[in-house]
Motif scaffolding. Structure first.
Motif, PDB file in Angstrom:
ATOM      1  N   GLN A  74       0.828  -1.211   0.000  1.00  0.00           N
ATOM      2  CA  GLN A  74       0.000   0.000   0.000  1.00  0.00           C
ATOM      3  C   GLN A  74       0.862   1.261   0.000  1.00  0.00           C
ATOM      4  O   GLN A  74       0.572   2.234  -0.710  1.00  0.00           O
ATOM      5  CB  GLN A  74      -0.923  -0.029   1.217  1.00  0.00           C
ATOM      6  CG  GLN A  74      -1.926  -1.179   1.189  1.00  0.00           C
ATOM      7  CD  GLN A  74      -2.792  -1.242   2.444  1.00  0.00           C
ATOM      8  OE1 GLN A  74      -3.615  -0.369   2.686  1.00  0.00           O
ATOM      9  NE2 GLN A  74      -2.598  -2.284   3.242  1.00  0.00           N
ATOM     10  N   LYS A  75       1.953   1.220   0.762  1.00  0.00           N
ATOM     11  CA  LYS A  75       2.832   2.379   0.830  1.00  0.00           C
ATOM     12  C   LYS A  75       3.471   2.676  -0.520  1.00  0.00           C
ATOM     13  O   LYS A  75       3.661   3.841  -0.898  1.00  0.00           O
ATOM     14  CB  LYS A  75       3.903   2.141   1.889  1.00  0.00           C
ATOM     15  CG  LYS A  75       4.868   3.297   2.062  1.00  0.00           C
ATOM     16  CD  LYS A  75       5.915   2.980   3.127  1.00  0.00           C
ATOM     17  CE  LYS A  75       6.916   4.113   3.268  1.00  0.00           C
ATOM     18  NZ  LYS A  75       7.959   3.789   4.304  1.00  0.00           N
ATOM     19  N   ASP A  76       3.792   1.619  -1.278  1.00  0.00           N
ATOM     20  CA  ASP A  76       4.465   1.798  -2.564  1.00  0.00           C
ATOM     21  C   ASP A  76       3.518   2.207  -3.687  1.00  0.00           C
ATOM     22  O   ASP A  76       3.970   2.453  -4.808  1.00  0.00           O
ATOM     23  CB  ASP A  76       5.189   0.510  -2.955  1.00  0.00           C
ATOM     24  CG  ASP A  76       6.459   0.285  -2.143  1.00  0.00           C
ATOM     25  OD1 ASP A  76       6.843   1.199  -1.397  1.00  0.00           O
ATOM     26  OD2 ASP A  76       7.057  -0.800  -2.256  1.00  0.00           O
ATOM     27  N   GLY A  77       2.207   2.246  -3.408  1.00  0.00           N
ATOM     28  CA  GLY A  77       1.258   2.757  -4.382  1.00  0.00           C
ATOM     29  C   GLY A  77       0.500   1.731  -5.180  1.00  0.00           C
ATOM     30  O   GLY A  77      -0.229   2.080  -6.122  1.00  0.00           O
ATOM     31  N   ALA A  78       0.639   0.442  -4.833  1.00  0.00           N
ATOM     32  CA  ALA A  78      -0.184  -0.562  -5.506  1.00  0.00           C
ATOM     33  C   ALA A  78      -1.642  -0.384  -5.073  1.00  0.00           C
ATOM     34  O   ALA A  78      -1.921   0.084  -3.964  1.00  0.00           O
ATOM     35  CB  ALA A  78       0.299  -1.962  -5.155  1.00  0.00           C
ATOM     36  N   ARG A  79      -2.563  -0.757  -5.938  1.00  0.00           N
ATOM     37  CA  ARG A  79      -3.994  -0.600  -5.649  1.00  0.00           C
ATOM     38  C   ARG A  79      -4.522  -1.845  -4.940  1.00  0.00           C
ATOM     39  O   ARG A  79      -4.592  -2.918  -5.505  1.00  0.00           O
ATOM     40  CB  ARG A  79      -4.768  -0.354  -6.934  1.00  0.00           C
ATOM     41  CG  ARG A  79      -6.290  -0.235  -6.746  1.00  0.00           C
ATOM     42  CD  ARG A  79      -6.944   0.414  -7.960  1.00  0.00           C
ATOM     43  NE  ARG A  79      -6.735  -0.330  -9.196  1.00  0.00           N
ATOM     44  CZ  ARG A  79      -7.609  -1.225  -9.693  1.00  0.00           C
ATOM     45  NH1 ARG A  79      -8.734  -1.485  -9.057  1.00  0.00           N
ATOM     46  NH2 ARG A  79      -7.341  -1.837 -10.839  1.00  0.00           N
ATOM     47  N   PHE A 123      -3.300  -7.140  -4.822  1.00  0.00           N
ATOM     48  CA  PHE A 123      -2.892  -5.816  -5.268  1.00  0.00           C
ATOM     49  C   PHE A 123      -2.944  -5.761  -6.790  1.00  0.00           C
ATOM     50  O   PHE A 123      -2.413  -6.649  -7.463  1.00  0.00           O
ATOM     51  CB  PHE A 123      -1.461  -5.489  -4.812  1.00  0.00           C
ATOM     52  CG  PHE A 123      -1.329  -5.172  -3.357  1.00  0.00           C
ATOM     53  CD1 PHE A 123      -1.704  -3.923  -2.868  1.00  0.00           C
ATOM     54  CD2 PHE A 123      -0.828  -6.106  -2.468  1.00  0.00           C
ATOM     55  CE1 PHE A 123      -1.577  -3.606  -1.526  1.00  0.00           C
ATOM     56  CE2 PHE A 123      -0.688  -5.806  -1.115  1.00  0.00           C
ATOM     57  CZ  PHE A 123      -1.073  -4.555  -0.644  1.00  0.00           C
ATOM     58  N   ALA A 124      -3.578  -4.734  -7.330  1.00  0.00           N
ATOM     59  CA  ALA A 124      -3.598  -4.498  -8.773  1.00  0.00           C
ATOM     60  C   ALA A 124      -2.699  -3.315  -9.120  1.00  0.00           C
ATOM     61  O   ALA A 124      -2.217  -2.601  -8.230  1.00  0.00           O
ATOM     62  CB  ALA A 124      -5.025  -4.237  -9.245  1.00  0.00           C
ATOM     63  N   ASP A 125      -2.469  -3.133 -10.420  1.00  0.00           N
ATOM     64  CA  ASP A 125      -1.659  -2.026 -10.938  1.00  0.00           C
ATOM     65  C   ASP A 125      -0.267  -2.010 -10.301  1.00  0.00           C
ATOM     66  O   ASP A 125       0.269  -0.964  -9.945  1.00  0.00           O
ATOM     67  CB  ASP A 125      -2.354  -0.679 -10.690  1.00  0.00           C
ATOM     68  CG  ASP A 125      -3.764  -0.630 -11.270  1.00  0.00           C
ATOM     69  OD1 ASP A 125      -4.079  -1.481 -12.134  1.00  0.00           O
ATOM     70  OD2 ASP A 125      -4.544   0.233 -10.848  1.00  0.00           O
ATOM     71  N   VAL A 126       0.304  -3.189 -10.173  1.00  0.00           N
ATOM     72  CA  VAL A 126       1.619  -3.316  -9.558  1.00  0.00           C
ATOM     73  C   VAL A 126       2.700  -3.094 -10.610  1.00  0.00           C
ATOM     74  O   VAL A 126       2.611  -3.599 -11.733  1.00  0.00           O
ATOM     75  CB  VAL A 126       1.781  -4.702  -8.908  1.00  0.00           C
ATOM     76  CG1 VAL A 126       3.197  -4.883  -8.366  1.00  0.00           C
ATOM     77  CG2 VAL A 126       0.757  -4.889  -7.789  1.00  0.00           C
ATOM     78  N   ASP A 127       3.703  -2.346 -10.244  1.00  0.00           N
ATOM     79  CA  ASP A 127       4.863  -2.140 -11.097  1.00  0.00           C
ATOM     80  C   ASP A 127       5.944  -3.165 -10.728  1.00  0.00           C
ATOM     81  O   ASP A 127       6.110  -3.497  -9.550  1.00  0.00           O
ATOM     82  CB  ASP A 127       5.411  -0.724 -10.901  1.00  0.00           C
ATOM     83  CG  ASP A 127       6.575  -0.422 -11.827  1.00  0.00           C
ATOM     84  OD1 ASP A 127       7.719  -0.769 -11.464  1.00  0.00           O
ATOM     85  OD2 ASP A 127       6.342   0.138 -12.914  1.00  0.00           O
ATOM     86  N   SER A 128       6.663  -3.650 -11.716  1.00  0.00           N
ATOM     87  CA  SER A 128       7.651  -4.703 -11.482  1.00  0.00           C
ATOM     88  C   SER A 128       8.761  -4.288 -10.529  1.00  0.00           C
ATOM     89  O   SER A 128       9.459  -5.150  -9.974  1.00  0.00           O
ATOM     90  CB  SER A 128       8.270  -5.157 -12.802  1.00  0.00           C
ATOM     91  OG  SER A 128       7.316  -5.840 -13.583  1.00  0.00           O
ATOM     92  N   GLU A 129       8.947  -2.982 -10.334  1.00  0.00           N
ATOM     93  CA  GLU A 129       9.999  -2.517  -9.436  1.00  0.00           C
ATOM     94  C   GLU A 129       9.528  -2.391  -7.994  1.00  0.00           C
ATOM     95  O   GLU A 129      10.335  -2.125  -7.100  1.00  0.00           O
ATOM     96  CB  GLU A 129      10.541  -1.168  -9.918  1.00  0.00           C
ATOM     97  CG  GLU A 129      11.233  -1.241 -11.272  1.00  0.00           C
ATOM     98  CD  GLU A 129      12.350  -2.279 -11.281  1.00  0.00           C
ATOM     99  OE1 GLU A 129      13.181  -2.258 -10.350  1.00  0.00           O
ATOM    100  OE2 GLU A 129      12.377  -3.112 -12.201  1.00  0.00           O
ATOM    101  N   MET A 130       8.239  -2.579  -7.745  1.00  0.00           N
ATOM    102  CA  MET A 130       7.739  -2.508  -6.368  1.00  0.00           C
ATOM    103  C   MET A 130       8.247  -3.696  -5.561  1.00  0.00           C
ATOM    104  O   MET A 130       8.483  -4.788  -6.093  1.00  0.00           O
ATOM    105  CB  MET A 130       6.207  -2.501  -6.365  1.00  0.00           C
ATOM    106  CG  MET A 130       5.587  -1.224  -6.882  1.00  0.00           C
ATOM    107  SD  MET A 130       3.773  -1.320  -6.806  1.00  0.00           S
ATOM    108  CE  MET A 130       3.316   0.291  -7.448  1.00  0.00           C
ATOM    109  N   THR A 131       8.379  -3.486  -4.286  1.00  0.00           N
ATOM    110  CA  THR A 131       8.882  -4.528  -3.395  1.00  0.00           C
ATOM    111  C   THR A 131       8.037  -5.791  -3.478  1.00  0.00           C
ATOM    112  O   THR A 131       8.572  -6.906  -3.515  1.00  0.00           O
ATOM    113  CB  THR A 131       8.913  -4.016  -1.943  1.00  0.00           C
ATOM    114  OG1 THR A 131       9.767  -2.875  -1.869  1.00  0.00           O
ATOM    115  CG2 THR A 131       9.412  -5.088  -0.995  1.00  0.00           C
TER     116      THR A 131
END
Length: 499
Positions: free
Chosen positions: A361-366, A389-397
């Motif tokens: 949540q902190k990293d901005g995933a939905r 979690f949706a809209d996850v970027d591959s660089e997120m933890t």
């Protein structure tokens, strides 16, 4: 055997209960207290209550186990014919069926695995594993080589000697037997260090080995912390091989500890598996399969499809389908046949899983489902909600690190090349999934994915004949299949002058 398939359950007890009687080390065919007399608690993750005090092994206990295992290898097990070993291992497989309910009960009590899943998946697989390798025990052969005239040249395939098996808490039985069965079939002796969270099922396996009549010292169990027992096994010159399933960090420690004695190693380590859903897939099947491939066993699976890659044109539909399945999944007591997800195996893992939910949540995933602890009405237990979690970027933890819990990251992609790039752009390479109606695309993807296993339009199938293991930071070596035997044998070449 598929991890999420169901079979007839009419013979399964509605609410099993067995006494907890085993708590000592098992060395040289004897049940022993620890050399230090120390014990540690086994905790039920459903109730947070102590269920047993278990002997905590020491370096001295390891020393004794290595000595006894070495003697058993030299004087008994290593000298038996393959036929003799095979007959014994077949009976071991039969005993896993006989004691299936007790083994399933112990797994539920010590790490929260659903009893029904253990009965329908684990127990048949364990028996099959021993039966499979029982057949191989008499078929380990060398070969004659055509070399220089006047010389007779041949090879012998020989067991290594004493093998240490270091195993984790998430599938305590399956991930142990995948080492024991080929190691014993090849003629090695074993010292098992189970995870500290799951000693009880390991001790029941020792009791089974005792009942089947294995010579003393062939199979030993020493519980205790990795820093003590694990280190002693990894550094001991009397240990010829270490087979470990665990985190990548744990594997690296074993590699470093074993370097001075050049041990043989099998490493089945961490994963962050990509499960790719193309737009042309059967979405009913794909979403159900991919969901189960992530949330089975509360996500405590090294091959979990924790990165779901979805083609953009069907992305919103897949997210909604997965969200609804997560909302419909209810955690509960693993001994209750109506429960769909048990508790996280122990307190430290529970805290880690919750921290990853916060990081996502902190990293901005939905966050579309879950994201917090779950209360099953008792106010106790290490239960969490299945989290998506949706809209996850591959660089997120949460897309890079193995959370080892019920946390799914959904990542959109645009093209085939995009999907392969994202899937391979991770340090791990244990497993992967592909969902498509296009068989050419499926084979093309399977060839390109950097993972030890690729499941196409399915997920989580296993069989004793099919090898399993990782690429990259997910380890090396293979378990299951005849390939696993290669990692418990060594080759000797013999030259005889006939002139």
């Amino acid at each position: 055997m598929k991890v999420c398939e169901s079979i007839e359950q009419s013979s399964i007890s509605a609410r099993p209960n067995f006494p907890i009687t085993l708590s000592k080390l098992y060395i040289n065919g004897e049940w022993r207290d620890s050399h230090s007399g120390k014990t540690f608690p086994a905790i039920d993750p459903t109730t947070e209550a102590e269920i047993a005090q278990v002997a905590e092994g020491t370096v001295e206990d390891v020393e004794l186990a290595v000595k006894c295992a070495g003697t058993a290898f030299a004087e008994a097990w290593g000298q038996m014919s393959g036929h003799e070993r095979g007959e014994i291992l077949w009976r071991v497989g039969d005993l896993f069926l006989k004691y299936g309910e007790e083994l399933a009960f112990l797994q539920a009590k010590e790490m929260g695995r659903l009893f029904t899943d253990s009965m329908t998946v684990d127990i048949p697989h364990l028996a099959n594993m021993f039966h499979y390798y029982a057949g191989w025990a008499s078929k380990i052969e060398g070969s004659v080589k055509q070399t220089t005239k006047g010389l007779h040249t041949y090879t012998l395939r020989e067991p290594l000697g004493v093998v240490a098996a270091i195993t984790p808490f998430n599938f305590p039985l399956i991930l142990s037997i995948s080492k024991f069965a080929p190691a014993l079939a090849a003629g090695n002796t074993i010292i098992h260090k189970p995870a500290s969270a799951t000693p009880l099922s390991a001790l029941k396996v020792a009791q089974i080995m005792e009942e089947v009549g294995l010579p003393p010292g062939v199979f030993n169990v020493v519980m205790g912390p990795g820093g003590t027992v694990g280190n002693a096994l990894s550094t001991h010159p009397g240990i010829e091989k270490v087979a470990i399933t665990g985190s990548t960090a744990s594997g690296i420690r074993v590699i470093k500890d074993s370097a001075d004695t050049l041990k043989h190693l099998t490493m089945e380590l961490g994963g962050k598996s990509a499960n790719i859903i193309f737009a042309d897939a059967d979405l009913d099947v794909a979403t159900q399969t991919a969901y189960d491939g992530m949330f089975y066993n509360k996500g405590e699976i090294c091959y979990a499809g924790s990165r779901m890659l979805v083609e953009r044109s069907v992305y919103d539909e897949v997210v909604e389908r997965v969200r609804q399945r997560a909302l419909d999944t209810k955690p509960g007591d693993p001994l209750d046949p109506n429960s769909q997800m048990g508790p996280i195996a122990n307190k430290s893992e529970y805290d880690k899983v919750l921290s990853y939910m916060q990081v996502g949540q902190k990293d901005g995933a939905r966050l579309v489902a879950g994201g917090k602890a779950a209360d099953i009405g008792t106010g106790k237990g290490y239960f969490v909600e299945p989290t998506v979690f949706a809209d996850v970027d591959s660089e997120m933890t949460i897309a890079r690190e193995e959370s080892f819990g019920p946390i799914l990251s959904i990542i959109p992609f645009e093209t085939f090349e995009d999907a392969i790039r994202i899937a391979n752009g991770n340090q791990y390479g244990l497993a992967s999934g592909v969902h498509t109606r296009d068989i050419k695309k499926a084979h093309k993807a399977a060839a390109r994915l950097k993972a030890g296993t690729v499941w196409v339009n399915t997920y989580g199938h296993f069989d004793p004949s099919a090898p399993f293991g990782g690429y990259k930071m997910s380890g090396y070596g293979r378990e299951q299949g005849w390939e696993a035997l290669e990692f418990y044998l060594q080759t000797k070449t013999v030259w005889v002058d006939l002139s």
